[in-house]
Design a protein around this motif. Structure first.
Motif, PDB file in Angstrom:
ATOM      1  N   TRP A 299      42.984  48.639  58.965  1.00 18.37           N
ATOM      2  CA  TRP A 299      42.616  50.053  58.820  1.00 18.37           C
ATOM      3  C   TRP A 299      40.976  49.770  59.345  1.00 18.37           C
ATOM      4  CZ3 TRP A 299      38.429  51.868  55.964  1.00 18.37           C
ATOM      5  CH2 TRP A 299      38.401  53.167  56.018  1.00 18.37           C
ATOM      6  N   ALA A 300      40.274  48.996  58.674  1.00 22.15           N
ATOM      7  CA  ALA A 300      38.976  48.810  58.875  1.00 22.15           C
ATOM      8  C   ALA A 300      38.667  48.332  60.297  1.00 22.15           C
ATOM      9  CB  ALA A 300      38.148  47.990  57.786  1.00 22.15           C
ATOM     10  N   ALA A 301      39.542  47.395  60.752  1.00 17.66           N
ATOM     11  CA  ALA A 301      39.462  47.154  62.038  1.00 17.66           C
ATOM     12  C   ALA A 301      39.639  48.137  63.323  1.00 17.66           C
ATOM     13  CB  ALA A 301      40.406  45.833  62.472  1.00 17.66           C
ATOM     14  N   PHE A 302      40.583  49.077  62.722  1.00 19.21           N
ATOM     15  CA  PHE A 302      40.841  50.204  63.583  1.00 19.21           C
ATOM     16  C   PHE A 302      39.671  51.175  63.521  1.00 19.21           C
ATOM     17  CE2 PHE A 302      44.542  53.397  64.798  1.00 19.21           C
ATOM     18  CZ  PHE A 302      44.025  53.026  66.157  1.00 19.21           C
ATOM     19  N   LEU A 303      39.089  51.272  62.401  1.00 20.39           N
ATOM     20  CA  LEU A 303      37.974  52.306  62.363  1.00 20.39           C
ATOM     21  C   LEU A 303      36.506  51.605  62.952  1.00 20.39           C
ATOM     22  CD1 LEU A 303      36.559  54.418  60.512  1.00 20.39           C
ATOM     23  CD2 LEU A 303      35.642  52.531  58.909  1.00 20.39           C
ATOM     24  N   LEU A 304      36.428  50.581  63.099  1.00 24.92           N
ATOM     25  CA  LEU A 304      35.275  49.994  63.750  1.00 24.92           C
ATOM     26  C   LEU A 304      35.296  49.795  65.219  1.00 24.92           C
ATOM     27  CD1 LEU A 304      34.439  46.799  61.567  1.00 24.92           C
ATOM     28  CD2 LEU A 304      33.076  48.866  61.850  1.00 24.92           C
ATOM     29  N   SER A 305      36.824  49.619  65.724  1.00 26.75           N
ATOM     30  CA  SER A 305      36.891  49.624  67.110  1.00 26.75           C
ATOM     31  C   SER A 305      36.859  51.056  67.587  1.00 26.75           C
ATOM     32  CB  SER A 305      38.462  49.106  67.314  1.00 26.75           C
ATOM     33  OG  SER A 305      38.988  49.317  68.728  1.00 26.75           O
ATOM     34  N   TYR A 306      37.325  52.008  66.807  1.00 26.61           N
ATOM     35  CA  TYR A 306      36.948  53.511  66.964  1.00 26.61           C
ATOM     36  C   TYR A 306      35.570  54.162  67.250  1.00 26.61           C
ATOM     37  CZ  TYR A 306      39.757  57.710  68.598  1.00 26.61           C
ATOM     38  OH  TYR A 306      39.909  58.982  69.290  1.00 26.61           O
ATOM     39  N   VAL A 307      35.042  53.766  66.182  1.00 28.78           N
ATOM     40  CA  VAL A 307      33.645  54.128  66.127  1.00 28.78           C
ATOM     41  C   VAL A 307      32.867  53.574  67.647  1.00 28.78           C
ATOM     42  CG1 VAL A 307      31.472  53.631  65.060  1.00 28.78           C
ATOM     43  CG2 VAL A 307      33.370  54.308  63.598  1.00 28.78           C
ATOM     44  N   ASP A 308      33.157  52.140  67.945  1.00 24.15           N
ATOM     45  CA  ASP A 308      32.430  51.634  69.213  1.00 24.15           C
ATOM     46  C   ASP A 308      33.064  52.540  70.326  1.00 24.15           C
ATOM     47  OD1 ASP A 308      31.554  49.578  67.436  1.00 24.15           O
ATOM     48  OD2 ASP A 308      33.183  48.219  68.074  1.00 24.15           O
TER      49      ASP A 308
ATOM     50  N   MET B 207      44.349  40.525  65.990  1.00 20.80           N
ATOM     51  CA  MET B 207      43.184  41.192  65.677  1.00 20.80           C
ATOM     52  C   MET B 207      41.828  40.419  65.849  1.00 20.80           C
ATOM     53  SD  MET B 207      42.734  44.021  64.132  1.00 20.80           S
ATOM     54  CE  MET B 207      44.077  44.658  63.420  1.00 20.80           C
ATOM     55  N   THR B 208      41.816  39.259  65.554  1.00 17.28           N
ATOM     56  CA  THR B 208      40.635  38.471  65.752  1.00 17.28           C
ATOM     57  C   THR B 208      40.290  38.335  67.284  1.00 17.28           C
ATOM     58  OG1 THR B 208      41.443  37.127  63.870  1.00 17.28           O
ATOM     59  CG2 THR B 208      39.350  36.300  65.292  1.00 17.28           C
ATOM     60  N   LEU B 209      41.163  38.212  68.069  1.00 12.79           N
ATOM     61  CA  LEU B 209      40.765  38.006  69.437  1.00 12.79           C
ATOM     62  C   LEU B 209      40.385  39.413  70.141  1.00 12.79           C
ATOM     63  CD1 LEU B 209      43.766  35.667  70.680  1.00 12.79           C
ATOM     64  CD2 LEU B 209      41.231  35.112  70.282  1.00 12.79           C
ATOM     65  N   ALA B 210      40.639  40.689  69.413  1.00 11.09           N
ATOM     66  CA  ALA B 210      40.147  41.691  69.885  1.00 11.09           C
ATOM     67  C   ALA B 210      38.913  41.937  69.215  1.00 11.09           C
ATOM     68  CB  ALA B 210      41.404  42.743  69.175  1.00 11.09           C
ATOM     69  N   LEU B 211      38.577  41.888  67.865  1.00 13.42           N
ATOM     70  CA  LEU B 211      37.304  42.199  67.416  1.00 13.42           C
ATOM     71  C   LEU B 211      36.018  41.353  67.854  1.00 13.42           C
ATOM     72  CD1 LEU B 211      38.531  43.163  63.618  1.00 13.42           C
ATOM     73  CD2 LEU B 211      37.966  44.607  65.540  1.00 13.42           C
TER      74      LEU B 211
ATOM     75  N   GLY C 224      33.029  43.035  69.543  1.00 12.20           N
ATOM     76  CA  GLY C 224      31.669  43.024  69.005  1.00 12.20           C
ATOM     77  C   GLY C 224      30.698  42.516  70.090  1.00 12.20           C
ATOM     78  N   VAL C 225      30.967  41.691  70.606  1.00 13.33           N
ATOM     79  CA  VAL C 225      29.691  40.862  71.562  1.00 13.33           C
ATOM     80  C   VAL C 225      29.568  42.112  72.676  1.00 13.33           C
ATOM     81  CG1 VAL C 225      29.364  39.233  73.329  1.00 13.33           C
ATOM     82  CG2 VAL C 225      30.287  38.897  71.067  1.00 13.33           C
ATOM     83  N   PHE C 226      30.604  42.537  73.251  1.00 11.06           N
ATOM     84  CA  PHE C 226      30.154  43.641  74.344  1.00 11.06           C
ATOM     85  C   PHE C 226      29.540  44.817  73.972  1.00 11.06           C
ATOM     86  CE2 PHE C 226      33.938  41.406  76.480  1.00 11.06           C
ATOM     87  CZ  PHE C 226      33.113  40.924  77.254  1.00 11.06           C
TER      88      PHE C 226
ATOM     89  N   GLY D  91      27.832  46.480  67.297  1.00  8.89           N
ATOM     90  CA  GLY D  91      28.510  45.035  67.630  1.00  8.89           C
ATOM     91  C   GLY D  91      28.222  43.994  66.454  1.00  8.89           C
ATOM     92  N   VAL D  92      27.232  43.914  65.924  1.00  3.89           N
ATOM     93  CA  VAL D  92      27.078  43.136  64.913  1.00  3.89           C
ATOM     94  C   VAL D  92      28.347  43.246  63.870  1.00  3.89           C
ATOM     95  CG1 VAL D  92      25.443  42.242  62.956  1.00  3.89           C
ATOM     96  CG2 VAL D  92      24.752  42.547  65.109  1.00  3.89           C
ATOM     97  N   VAL D  93      28.433  44.397  63.218  1.00  2.00           N
ATOM     98  CA  VAL D  93      29.547  44.774  62.230  1.00  2.00           C
ATOM     99  C   VAL D  93      30.855  44.717  62.881  1.00  2.00           C
ATOM    100  CG1 VAL D  93      30.464  46.809  60.748  1.00  2.00           C
ATOM    101  CG2 VAL D  93      27.814  46.375  61.073  1.00  2.00           C
ATOM    102  N   THR D  94      31.179  44.657  64.009  1.00  2.00           N
ATOM    103  CA  THR D  94      32.451  44.597  64.497  1.00  2.00           C
ATOM    104  C   THR D  94      32.696  42.989  64.633  1.00  2.00           C
ATOM    105  OG1 THR D  94      32.209  46.670  65.745  1.00  2.00           O
ATOM    106  CG2 THR D  94      33.700  45.128  66.558  1.00  2.00           C
ATOM    107  N   PHE D  95      31.706  42.461  65.099  1.00  2.00           N
ATOM    108  CA  PHE D  95      31.852  40.947  65.332  1.00  2.00           C
ATOM    109  C   PHE D  95      32.373  40.388  63.777  1.00  2.00           C
ATOM    110  CE2 PHE D  95      30.869  36.490  65.455  1.00  2.00           C
ATOM    111  CZ  PHE D  95      31.304  36.071  66.782  1.00  2.00           C
ATOM    112  N   ALA D  96      31.447  40.985  62.682  1.00  2.00           N
ATOM    113  CA  ALA D  96      31.806  40.358  61.356  1.00  2.00           C
ATOM    114  C   ALA D  96      32.932  40.704  60.735  1.00  2.00           C
ATOM    115  CB  ALA D  96      30.746  40.917  60.320  1.00  2.00           C
TER     116      ALA D  96
END
Length: 416
Positions: free
Chosen positions: A38-47, A100-104, A108-110, A192-197
């Motif tokens: 859920w948190a991964a999806f949240l951060l991805s969508y915020v980005d 999930m890891t390969l997505a986030l 985060g970098v981009f 970007g930093v939060v997503t990578f973390a």
């Protein structure tokens, strides 16, 4: 904790062994797994929606005309569509945790480097890369959730999809204000930093399935290709495409339309869209929970939600004051996202858990074609007519198409 991305603990490679629903549903860890995805999806969508919250003022500073404000959103979804097809299949092969890891991590970098954008070309290129990086996060979540949730899968999907609407709330509540104080570039660097973390968190703590499951056999390419001939999945893909045409199109243009048409400040417009997101946050788990109840037709629920969505877009188009927008926005938000968990549960039901990643990937790729095209379509309509109502009418076409498509879904999809 699993020792590597494709270890025997992965739900990566195919047929799911029989396991009792009670065994899965009593595991406390399933809520941890749901929270991580859920948190991964949240951060991805915020980005992905962060640009929409500052498009009007930042676009002017970059020299973009009004018709091109949606170009970055379209670029993101173009990459996202391509990645969903690839990522969905890879999710079934490698497992949800790996994808999930390969997505986030690259997302985060981009996202961090999007803060360096100074030209249209650079921005489009980075947003395309962001979309391509993010493309597997949805499939990964859709692989993990059916592994841990059975009888209450609709509720879990409802909670999972609150990430997108809560992301709208957070992005509109935080990004415009943060950008005003610290600059829009720093806002994207922070994201970007939060997503990578969180990518690191997923790598370390996410588990693909209950440990009582035995190692599955590999899915065959023939089985994955067979999903393309599943009539229910085809129709659900069309319905979701129509729905997301309007959902993402409104998310991309809602702020800018109010700012351009009625002179509402970006901060106030962001607050209005945040209330839109709050309506969605409440509706998603509620409708997902209702769809789990015995005797409830997920097909009928989807049809009714899409009809209400189209109607509320037209109501929003008739608004002209801040007060009116505040009243209508949360109701529109409830229907503009409420259909999603119900559609997602039907996709999981139609494909089964074993092929959940591949089915989620290719249907979401079709869904996201609507997301990719609608921001540019609305931009050209509004840029050419400067009509607020015509822009909203353009969006309303999507859920109408989705509603018609749902009429062709089988009334008897079994629930795994």
């Amino acid at each position: 904790m699993e020792k590597n991305l494709t270890s025997s603990g992965d739900a990566s490679c195919g047929a799911w062994p029989v396991q009792s629903a009670a065994e899965t549903e009593t595991s406390a860890y399933r809520w941890v797994a749901l929270f991580i995805v859920w948190a991964a999806f949240l951060l991805s969508y915020v980005d992905r929606v962060a640009w929409s919250t500052v498009a009007a003022p930042v676009g002017a500073s970059l020299g973009l005309n009004v018709a091109m404000l949606g170009a970055f959103v379209t670029a993101f979804y173009a990459g996202y569509v391509i990645a969903n097809v690839i990522g969905g299949a890879l999710t079934d092969l490698l497992g949800g945790r790996a994808m999930m890891t390969l997505a986030l991590l690259p997302l985060g970098v981009f996202t961090f480097f999007f803060g360096e954008t100074r030209t249209l070309t650079t921005g489009i290129a980075i947003q395309l890369a962001m979309g391509f990086a993010a493309g597997a996060d949805y499939s990964a979540g859709m692989k993990i959730i059916p592994a841990w949730f059975t009888r209450d899968r609709g509720r879990a999907m409802g909670i999972y999809t609150t990430a997108t609407s809560l992301a709208v709330v957070l992005a509109n509540a935080i990004v415009p204000s943060f950008s005003a104080q610290h600059g829009w570039s720093n806002a994207f660097r922070m994201l970007g930093v939060v997503t990578f973390a969180w990518g690191i968190v997923s790598l370390l703590f996410l588990k693909n399935r209950p440990t009582s499951d035995q190692s599955p056999t590999r899915n065959s390419a023939k089985e994955m290709l067979g999903l393309l001939r599943n009539r229910n999945l085809i129709v659900l893909a069309i319905a979701g495409c129509g729905g997301l045409w309007a959902t993402v199109g409104f998310g991309a243009w809602g702020n800018a339309l109010m700012t351009k048409q009625y002179g509402i400040s970006p901060v106030v417009a962001g607050s209005i869209i945040a209330s839109f997101g709050i309506g969605a946050v409440i509706a998603k788990p509620t409708l997902g929970w209702i769809s789990d109840l015995p005797g409830i037709s997920r097909r009928l629920m989807s049809i009714l939600c899409l009809i209400a969505f189209a109607f509320m877009l037209l109501v929003f188009g008739m608004c002209s004051t801040t007060t009116q927008f505040y009243v209508v926005a949360p109701i529109l938000g409830a229907f503009s996202y409420g259909y999603l968990p119900v559609l997602m549960a039907q996709i999981s039901d139609a494909s089964g858990k074993r092929l959940a990643g591949a089915s989620a990937g290719w249907t979401n790729a079709i869904w996201q074609t609507g997301s990719a095209i609608s921001p540019l379509a609305v931009g050209h309509v509004y840029g050419g007519t400067h009509s607020f109502m015509l822009a909203l009418l353009t969006l309303a076409i999507g859920p109408v198409v989705g509603m018609v498509a749902m009429l062709f879904v089988s009334k008897h999809i079994s629930r795994e």
